[in-house]
Design a protein around this motif. Structure first.
Motif, short mmCIF file in Angstrom:
data_model
loop_
_atom_site.label_atom_id
_atom_site.label_comp_id
_atom_site.label_asym_id
_atom_site.label_seq_id
_atom_site.Cartn_x
_atom_site.Cartn_y
_atom_site.Cartn_z
N VAL A 9 16.16 14.98 -5.89
CA VAL A 9 14.77 14.69 -6.25
C VAL A 9 14.36 13.38 -5.58
N ASP A 10 13.31 13.44 -4.78
CA ASP A 10 12.84 12.24 -4.08
C ASP A 10 11.35 12.42 -3.78
N GLY A 11 10.63 11.31 -3.77
CA GLY A 11 9.19 11.37 -3.51
C GLY A 11 8.82 11.63 -2.07
N HIS A 12 9.82 11.58 -1.18
CA HIS A 12 9.56 11.77 0.24
C HIS A 12 10.28 13.03 0.74
N PRO A 13 9.54 14.04 1.18
CA PRO A 13 10.14 15.30 1.66
C PRO A 13 11.19 15.09 2.75
N LEU A 14 10.94 14.12 3.66
CA LEU A 14 11.90 13.87 4.72
C LEU A 14 13.24 13.37 4.18
N MET A 15 13.18 12.59 3.10
CA MET A 15 14.42 12.10 2.49
C MET A 15 15.18 13.24 1.83
N ILE A 16 14.43 14.15 1.21
CA ILE A 16 15.07 15.32 0.61
C ILE A 16 15.79 16.13 1.67
N VAL A 29 30.40 21.43 -1.47
CA VAL A 29 29.16 20.95 -2.07
C VAL A 29 28.01 21.86 -1.65
N LYS A 30 27.12 22.17 -2.58
CA LYS A 30 26.00 23.08 -2.28
C LYS A 30 24.72 22.57 -2.93
N ILE A 31 23.64 22.55 -2.15
CA ILE A 31 22.32 22.18 -2.68
C ILE A 31 21.73 23.40 -3.39
N VAL A 32 21.37 23.22 -4.66
CA VAL A 32 20.84 24.35 -5.43
C VAL A 32 19.38 24.19 -5.82
N ASP A 33 18.85 22.94 -5.72
CA ASP A 33 17.45 22.74 -6.13
C ASP A 33 16.96 21.40 -5.62
N THR A 34 15.64 21.27 -5.51
CA THR A 34 15.03 20.00 -5.08
C THR A 34 13.75 19.77 -5.86
N GLY A 35 13.28 18.51 -5.86
CA GLY A 35 12.04 18.17 -6.55
C GLY A 35 11.48 16.87 -6.03
N THR A 36 10.29 16.51 -6.50
CA THR A 36 9.62 15.33 -5.97
C THR A 36 9.14 14.33 -7.02
N ASN A 37 9.33 14.62 -8.31
CA ASN A 37 8.86 13.70 -9.34
C ASN A 37 9.74 13.74 -10.59
N ALA A 38 9.44 12.88 -11.54
CA ALA A 38 10.26 12.76 -12.75
C ALA A 38 10.27 14.05 -13.56
N ASN A 39 9.16 14.74 -13.61
CA ASN A 39 9.11 15.99 -14.35
C ASN A 39 10.02 17.04 -13.72
N ASP A 40 10.15 16.99 -12.38
CA ASP A 40 11.06 17.92 -11.70
C ASP A 40 12.50 17.67 -12.11
N VAL A 41 12.84 16.43 -12.40
CA VAL A 41 14.20 16.11 -12.85
C VAL A 41 14.51 16.90 -14.12
#
Length: 223
Positions: A9-16, A29-41
């Motif tokens: 979870v990060d506010g910058h898509p490029l960082m994600i 290790v496997k990425i299963v989900d992403t988000g951009t704000n606290a609610n996404d956490v």
């Protein structure tokens, strides 16, 4: 081979994208989900239940509240902070909220990978260059919290403390407050025990100091 599910979870898509690419190249290790704000956490913890949830603290929404909620929704999820936020305070707030790790974005990528392994195993991981500062800050905060909790003096306690300050004996305090000497001795003994003091002088010093700082300490710990 055990596979560790990771969410980012990060506010910058490029960082994600960057973190996902880095983590994605790591065996096991496997990425299963992403988000951009606290609610996404919160949503990710409930929806995907990753083993490690990597998040920044500089996000829209109440990230520290979100961190507290994560274990309620997914007890197996460990929160790892990956941030560029400077200063000790954000780290302490995150760790107190329940985060297991705290890594700076400007550190080597190996630091993040080491943190993932550590928090997945239930260990606390703090960027090495920052860990001493955080430890001192956490220790001081613990002392402040204990001090605030200790200041629950009754009206009778405060009356006795005022008379102790005047260097009055137990008998003089008994006469002034019109209570028996045994009650005075009981109050003094209780104050000494609560202040973890070795004698009445130490108890008096601690009580006076804590009483002066109580309001400031309590206000600080609420924030």
């Amino acid at each position: 081979m055990k596979v560790v599910d990771i969410a980012v979870v990060d506010g910058h898509p490029l960082m994600i994208e960057a973190v996902s690419a880095l983590v994605g190249r790591t065996p096991g290790v496997k990425i299963v989900d992403t988000g951009t704000n606290a609610n996404d956490v919160i949503c990710i913890a409930s929806r995907s239940r990753p083993r490690v949830l990597i998040t920044d603290v500089d996000l829209p929404g109440s990230i520290f509240s979100a961190i507290k909620i994560v274990p309620l929704l997914s007890p197996e999820t460990k929160v790892l902070i990956f941030t560029a936020a400077s200063g000790v305070a954000p780290a302490v707030r995150a760790l107190n909220a329940g985060a297991m790790g705290y890594v700076f974005k400007f550190n080597a990528t190996a630091d993040l990978l080491s943190a993932i392994v550590a928090v997945d195993q239930g260990q606390t991981y703090i960027t090495k260059a920052f860990s001493d500062q955080a430890a001192i800050y956490l220790k001081n905060e613990t002392l402040r919290r204990r001090a605030a909790e200790a200041v629950t003096l009754t009206m009778r306690d405060e009356q006795i403390i005022r008379l102790l300050v005047r260097d009055q004996s137990n008998e003089e305090i008994s006469d002034a407050l019109r209570i028996c000497k045994t009650d005075v001795e009981h109050h003094v003994a209780r104050l000494t025990q609560r202040m973890h003091a070795r004698n009445r002088l130490e108890a008096l010093i601690s009580a006076c100091h804590l009483k002066k700082t109580a309001n400031r300490v309590k206000a600080w710990t609420i924030n």
